[in-house]
Design an enzyme around this catalytic site. Structure first.
Site, PDB file in Angstrom:
ATOM      1  N   HIS A 165       0.836  -1.209   0.000  1.00 46.28           N
ATOM      2  CA  HIS A 165       0.000   0.000   0.000  1.00 46.28           C
ATOM      3  C   HIS A 165       0.871   1.258   0.000  1.00 46.28           C
ATOM      4  O   HIS A 165       2.050   1.227   0.382  1.00 46.28           O
ATOM      5  CB  HIS A 165      -0.916   0.016   1.226  1.00 46.28           C
ATOM      6  CG  HIS A 165      -0.171   0.028   2.519  1.00 46.28           C
ATOM      7  ND1 HIS A 165       0.360   1.174   3.069  1.00 46.28           N
ATOM      8  CD2 HIS A 165       0.165  -0.975   3.367  1.00 46.28           C
ATOM      9  CE1 HIS A 165       0.979   0.897   4.195  1.00 46.28           C
ATOM     10  NE2 HIS A 165       0.886  -0.419   4.404  1.00 46.28           N
ATOM     11  N   GLU A 187      -2.278  -7.233   7.244  1.00 49.78           N
ATOM     12  CA  GLU A 187      -1.031  -7.087   7.978  1.00 49.78           C
ATOM     13  C   GLU A 187      -1.094  -7.877   9.279  1.00 49.78           C
ATOM     14  O   GLU A 187      -2.176  -8.227   9.775  1.00 49.78           O
ATOM     15  CB  GLU A 187      -0.778  -5.599   8.273  1.00 49.78           C
ATOM     16  CG  GLU A 187       0.501  -5.273   9.024  1.00 49.78           C
ATOM     17  CD  GLU A 187       1.773  -5.792   8.356  1.00 49.78           C
ATOM     18  OE1 GLU A 187       1.981  -7.027   8.404  1.00 49.78           O
ATOM     19  OE2 GLU A 187       2.535  -4.974   7.815  1.00 49.78           O
TER      20      GLU A 187
END
Length: 379
Positions: free
Chosen positions: A177, A254
């Site tokens: 990201h 994550e």
């Protein structure tokens, strides 16, 4: 016996096994989850795990069985049956865990095991189901097939890029990201935390990466994304340029950092020094307050990789995710030790490309690439 949970199974049994042809050698595990009363098979899992010892494979089988328990029958009473005296006695707390390869696996299993789990040793002839499916996995090959194909018989290695018969790979274009306020300040930012979105620089980074990847639009078959806000925003920018729809994949999230989330490394060092030292020193240690250890993330990402390969065989998938899952996928491709995660760095909106071939071999084609390095993308 506990009241039956939603799945209708009040009491269940896991039978698990692991084996290695060579010890260490080509290894696999098998695990089956059954209703304790009827003997009905609820779920099973078997996987070839590469070169490992019998004991490592047995622990991997136990972990797989416990994962099946949480997926299908959480809340049920649980008995684990294995023909490994070592695993049963260690998990029961009667034997010490002396070997360093066993400790992180035993700790991962202990975290997964519900309170009140009992461990029972059974003779090998009573563990035939798990033994059968692990040997079927070894015979058929699998996602990490490598090493010895039979006792005393070495399997010749193919050199990726030189061997003509590897088949069509499933290629994962892994995009981290773009920058967020946490990225800029180097704060822990994981699953279950504040979930920040992209900042202006992050959106610009992703836009540049999207334009860089635009030439591959016809070659990219799908776009998948972690469910966190920053990855969803990144995926939306990429998908618009590529003309694709975005599918969410929870396994790409994550790692969870627990109470460290939102803190800088220095702040964690000040507030949780002992916990941080333990985390940096062992891959089986989780951050304080409900975080995930690298062992746990490795298992989650491994399953996610296998799902993507099964869903998109021979295709190219752009996966928008985070630092830790990308590092784990690189580690899996290179068959590197888990502590190699401490020695990788990834820039925001960077691109890493890994391919998995039908026989389980992998090829890493790019690591931490950015638009100025576009000449290397297709090589």
């Amino acid at each position: 016996m506990a009241a039956a949970p939603d799945g209708g199974h009040g009491s269940v049994v896991i039978e698990a096994d692991g084996g290695s042809r060579g010890n260490p050698g080509d290894a696999a595990y098998g695990a089956v989850l059954m209703d304790a009363v009827s003997g009905e098979v609820i779920a099973e899992r078997a996987e070839r795990i590469g070169v490992a010892t019998n004991n490592v494979a047995e622990y991997r089988g136990l972990i797989a069985g416990l994962e099946l328990y949480h997926e299908h029958t959480p809340g049920a009473d649980l008995e684990v049956r294995m023909d490994s005296k070592l695993v049963v006695e260690q998990m029961s707390g009667r034997w010490k865990i002396k070997h360093p390869d066993m400790r992180p696996l035993a700790m991962a299993a202990d975290r997964l095991a519900p309170a009140g789990t009992t461990y029972t040793w059974i003779p090998r002839e009573q563990n035939q189901y798990a033994d059968r499916i692990l040997n079927a996995a070894l015979d058929a090959g699998g996602p990490t097939a490598r090493g010895t194909a039979a006792v005393g018989k070495a399997k010749p290695q193919k050199v990726t890029g030189w061997s003509p018969d590897l088949g069509t790979p499933t290629t994962l274009i892994l995009v981290r990201h773009g920058e967020t306020p946490h990225t800029k300040e180097k704060k822990f930012s994981g699953l279950g935390g504040d979930d920040p979105g992209l900042n202006a620089d992050g959106r610009a980074q992703v836009a540049a990466t999207a334009e860089w990847l635009a030439v591959l639009a016809d070659e990219i078959d799908a776009v998948v994304s972690s469910p966190l806000r920053r990855t969803r925003e990144t995926a939306a920018i990429l998908a618009e340029v590529l003309g694709k729809e975005v599918q969410l994949e929870d396994g790409l999230a994550e790692a969870a950092f627990g109470t460290w989330d939102g803190l800088t490394f220095a702040e964690v060092q000040d507030n949780h020094p002992d916990d941080l030292d333990a985390w940096l020193g062992a891959v089986d240690v989780a951050p304080t307050g409900g975080g995930e250890s690298f062992v746990e993330v490795d298992e989650r990402v491994r399953r996610t990789r296998d799902r993507l390969i099964a869903a998109y065989p021979g295709q190219t998938v752009l996966a928008v995710t985070h630092v830790t899952p990308i590092k784990v996928l690189v580690k899996l491709a290179l068959e590197a030790p888990l502590d190699s995660l401490f020695r990788m760095e990834l820039a925001p909106a960077s691109v890493t490309v890994v391919s998995w071939y039908p026989d389980g071999q992998a090829s890493m084609r790019m690591f931490n690439g950015r638009p100025l390095e576009s000449a290397f993308l297709g090589r």
